[in-house]
Design an enzyme around this catalytic site. Structure first.
Site, PDB file in Angstrom:
ATOM      1  N   GLU A  20       0.838  -1.209   0.000  1.00 26.63           N
ATOM      2  CA  GLU A  20       0.000   0.000   0.000  1.00 26.63           C
ATOM      3  C   GLU A  20       0.866   1.248   0.000  1.00 26.63           C
ATOM      4  O   GLU A  20       1.883   1.312   0.706  1.00 26.63           O
ATOM      5  CB  GLU A  20      -0.881  -0.042   1.250  1.00 26.63           C
ATOM      6  CG  GLU A  20      -2.295   0.380   1.021  1.00 26.63           C
ATOM      7  CD  GLU A  20      -3.052  -0.514   0.036  1.00 26.63           C
ATOM      8  OE1 GLU A  20      -3.051  -0.206  -1.175  1.00 26.63           O
ATOM      9  OE2 GLU A  20      -3.647  -1.499   0.465  1.00 26.63           O
ATOM     10  N   HIS A  21       0.458   2.231  -0.778  1.00 29.68           N
ATOM     11  CA  HIS A  21       1.174   3.507  -0.897  1.00 29.68           C
ATOM     12  C   HIS A  21       2.606   3.304  -1.386  1.00 29.68           C
ATOM     13  O   HIS A  21       3.492   4.090  -1.047  1.00 29.68           O
ATOM     14  CB  HIS A  21       1.195   4.266   0.450  1.00 29.68           C
ATOM     15  CG  HIS A  21      -0.108   4.958   0.734  1.00 29.68           C
ATOM     16  ND1 HIS A  21      -0.402   6.214   0.286  1.00 29.68           N
ATOM     17  CD2 HIS A  21      -1.213   4.533   1.401  1.00 29.68           C
ATOM     18  CE1 HIS A  21      -1.625   6.555   0.674  1.00 29.68           C
ATOM     19  NE2 HIS A  21      -2.132   5.544   1.345  1.00 29.68           N
ATOM     20  N   ASP A  23       2.985   2.146  -4.800  1.00 25.80           N
ATOM     21  CA  ASP A  23       2.982   2.179  -6.281  1.00 25.80           C
ATOM     22  C   ASP A  23       3.659   3.461  -6.781  1.00 25.80           C
ATOM     23  O   ASP A  23       4.390   3.449  -7.759  1.00 25.80           O
ATOM     24  CB  ASP A  23       1.571   1.995  -6.876  1.00 25.80           C
ATOM     25  CG  ASP A  23       0.520   2.955  -6.370  1.00 25.80           C
ATOM     26  OD1 ASP A  23       0.781   3.729  -5.415  1.00 25.80           O
ATOM     27  OD2 ASP A  23      -0.596   2.944  -6.929  1.00 25.80           O
ATOM     28  N   GLY A 108     -15.594   5.535  -1.959  1.00 28.67           N
ATOM     29  CA  GLY A 108     -14.778   6.003  -0.826  1.00 28.67           C
ATOM     30  C   GLY A 108     -14.433   4.896   0.155  1.00 28.67           C
ATOM     31  O   GLY A 108     -14.212   5.146   1.333  1.00 28.67           O
ATOM     32  N   SER A 114     -13.257   4.910  -8.202  1.00 34.84           N
ATOM     33  CA  SER A 114     -12.875   5.988  -9.124  1.00 34.84           C
ATOM     34  C   SER A 114     -12.148   5.444 -10.359  1.00 34.84           C
ATOM     35  O   SER A 114     -12.464   5.832 -11.487  1.00 34.84           O
ATOM     36  CB  SER A 114     -12.025   7.027  -8.414  1.00 34.84           C
ATOM     37  OG  SER A 114     -10.994   6.416  -7.697  1.00 34.84           O
ATOM     38  N   ASP A 158      -4.403   1.111  -9.250  1.00 31.98           N
ATOM     39  CA  ASP A 158      -5.849   0.912  -9.391  1.00 31.98           C
ATOM     40  C   ASP A 158      -6.249   0.762 -10.847  1.00 31.98           C
ATOM     41  O   ASP A 158      -7.032  -0.120 -11.215  1.00 31.98           O
ATOM     42  CB  ASP A 158      -6.612   2.106  -8.789  1.00 31.98           C
ATOM     43  CG  ASP A 158      -6.266   2.321  -7.336  1.00 31.98           C
ATOM     44  OD1 ASP A 158      -5.597   1.440  -6.760  1.00 31.98           O
ATOM     45  OD2 ASP A 158      -6.645   3.364  -6.785  1.00 31.98           O
ATOM     46  N   TYR A 208      -3.171  12.386   1.046  1.00 32.02           N
ATOM     47  CA  TYR A 208      -2.528  11.459   0.107  1.00 32.02           C
ATOM     48  C   TYR A 208      -1.355  12.156  -0.587  1.00 32.02           C
ATOM     49  O   TYR A 208      -0.236  11.650  -0.608  1.00 32.02           O
ATOM     50  CB  TYR A 208      -3.565  10.986  -0.922  1.00 32.02           C
ATOM     51  CG  TYR A 208      -3.031   9.938  -1.885  1.00 32.02           C
ATOM     52  CD1 TYR A 208      -3.242   8.593  -1.655  1.00 32.02           C
ATOM     53  CD2 TYR A 208      -2.304  10.307  -3.024  1.00 32.02           C
ATOM     54  CE1 TYR A 208      -2.749   7.620  -2.541  1.00 32.02           C
ATOM     55  CE2 TYR A 208      -1.810   9.354  -3.894  1.00 32.02           C
ATOM     56  CZ  TYR A 208      -2.045   8.015  -3.655  1.00 32.02           C
ATOM     57  OH  TYR A 208      -1.551   7.077  -4.522  1.00 32.02           O
TER      58      TYR A 208
HETATM   59  C1  GLA Z   1      -5.124   4.869  -3.889  1.00 31.18           C
HETATM   60  C2  GLA Z   1      -4.309   5.249  -5.125  1.00 31.18           C
HETATM   61  C3  GLA Z   1      -3.327   4.139  -5.517  1.00 31.18           C
HETATM   62  C4  GLA Z   1      -2.496   3.680  -4.327  1.00 31.18           C
HETATM   63  C5  GLA Z   1      -3.391   3.416  -3.119  1.00 31.18           C
HETATM   64  C6  GLA Z   1      -2.603   3.114  -1.884  1.00 31.18           C
HETATM   65  O1  GLA Z   1      -5.981   3.813  -4.161  1.00 31.18           O
HETATM   66  O2  GLA Z   1      -5.164   5.508  -6.208  1.00 31.18           O
HETATM   67  O3  GLA Z   1      -2.511   4.566  -6.563  1.00 31.18           O
HETATM   68  O4  GLA Z   1      -1.487   4.583  -4.032  1.00 31.18           O
HETATM   69  O5  GLA Z   1      -4.248   4.504  -2.824  1.00 31.18           O
HETATM   70  O6  GLA Z   1      -1.849   1.956  -2.050  1.00 31.18           O
END
Ligand code: GLA
Length: 374
Positions: A20-21, A23, A108, A114, A158, A208
């Site tokens: 997570e976080h 990419d 959300g 999205s 995503d 973010y």
């Molecule tokens: C959101 C962003 C992704 C990624 C995640 C966290 O979904 O769109 O690109 O950074 O958060 O992993």
């Protein structure tokens, strides 16, 4: 049924087993498309430039002029306008179209409604107007829409999961080279259960993007100090520790999380391939700990759900999923334990936060595709 001028697109949400976080930090991720999706019915309407888009979940109708794209008045409008705007830069083949959207992807909640909207629309318009764009073009259009029309400087995970998803498989994506491999999901009697805090997040609120900037600042310092290539992959824990004071506690923690999570994902992919689910579960817990304490993108509700999952012997791992600040936890749990666990979790969650917990099970599914019925 579809006709020549009408198509129907099914565009999925996504889960992410781990990673997570990272990419946008040159890491690896392990996502999959899921069976919750957005359907889009798209029709060429005969106008040269007038587009009408309505979503069954919202009352407003978006009317867009291809020659004069204004800013949207509701959040979801900007995804639509962004995709149209990006396509307009690449082609002159678009003309007026109508679009109806129906969704079963919770908004959300960290399952990327999205990207499902943006990539589903890009995929659909590519088919409808025979634009000849590749899957990677569509992924990048989805990402640029988030960056430039919505304001979240997201990574690529995503949009990638949405377009490339394959039934029964996670995908190990190297976010630096964009090479990826499908990893078969053999969970045996275990299932993926999502618990939704029903605390909604809005990543464009700023946190973010702040995380992304902090990582960039931290990396700048590391690169200068150690004369390495500009990537977290070249950073060792020793390097990081040796400049702890210079980085300060916040940047130190952000960078520590990133380099640890990059390693965890690679390990989790190996363990998943070997069918060692207990080890995958442990890594999920470690990932949550890092996200909560070092990256600081969790919240009380998510932490609470992860904490109570530790009392359930048949649950192997749990963590917040997606951007954070609310949304869902992902839980790896034995199929026979699901009902009992969900009941207990819902009761204690309600007692502590006075919010109803919702849940769903999911599985890796196909990426965005054309289907025949709306
Ligand atoms: C959101 C962003 C992704 C990624 C995640 C966290 O979904 O769109 O690109 O950074 O958060 O992993």
């Amino acid at each position: 049924m579809t006709t020549k001028n009408e198509i129907i697109i099914k565009s999925p949400g996504r889960i992410n087993l781990i990673g997570e976080h990272i990419d946008y930090n040159d890491g690896f991720v392990l996502p999959a498309a899921i069976d919750k999706c957005i359907l889009l019915r798209l029709t060429i309407n005969g106008h040269s430039n007038r587009c009408t888009v309505k979503s069954e979940g919202f009352t407003s109708v978006l009317i867009a002029d291809l020659n004069n794209l204004a800013k949207g008045t509701e959040g979801w409008h900007n995804y639509v306008l962004g995709v149209i705007g990006e396509l307009q830069k690449l082609t002159d083949k678009l003309s007026g179209f109508d679009c109806t959207i129906r969704s079963t992807v919770p908004v959300g909640s960290g399952v990327s409604s999205s990207a499902a909207l943006a990539c589903g629309l890009a995929f659909g318009l590519n088919e409808l107007f025979k634009l000849g764009l590749t899957k990677w073009d569509l992924i990048k259009i989805g990402q640029r829409t988030e960056h430039d029309y919505v304001g979240t400087k997201c990574g690529i995970m995503d949009q990638f999961a949405n377009i490339m998803g394959k039934e029964g498989h996670f995908m190990l994506l190297d976010c630096r080279s964009l090479e990826f491999q499908y990893v078969a999901t053999e969970l045996g009697d275990y299932r993926m259960l999502l618990l939704n805090t029903n605390v909604s997040h809005n990543l464009s609120d700023g946190e973010y993007n702040i995380r992304r900037e902090q990582c960039e600042k931290g990396l700048d310092i590391l690169v200068k100090r150690f004369n390495i290539d500009r990537t977290f992959r070249k950073v060792t824990s020793e390097m990081l520790l040796s400049i702890k004071t210079e980085l300060g506690p916040v940047l130190f923690n952000r960078c520590a999380y990133v380099i640890e999570e990059i390693k965890r994902v690679q390990k989790a992919a190996r363990e998943l391939k070997n069918g060692n689910l207990e080890s995958v579960g442990m890594l999920m817990y470690e990932s949550h700990e890092g996200l909560a304490k070092k990256y600081e993108v969790s919240c009380d509700e998510l932490d609470f759900l992860v904490e109570i999952s530790k009392n359930e012997p048949e649950l192997l791992g749990s963590r917040m999923m997606g951007g954070g600040f609310g949304g869902c936890t992902l839980n790896l749990i034995h199929k026979d334990a699901i009902d009992g666990f969900v009941k207990k979790a819902a009761q204690s969650y309600k007692k502590s936060f006075n919010i109803n917990l919702t849940h769903f099970q999911t599985q890796p599914s196909e990426g965005t595709a054309m289907i025949s019925n709306f």
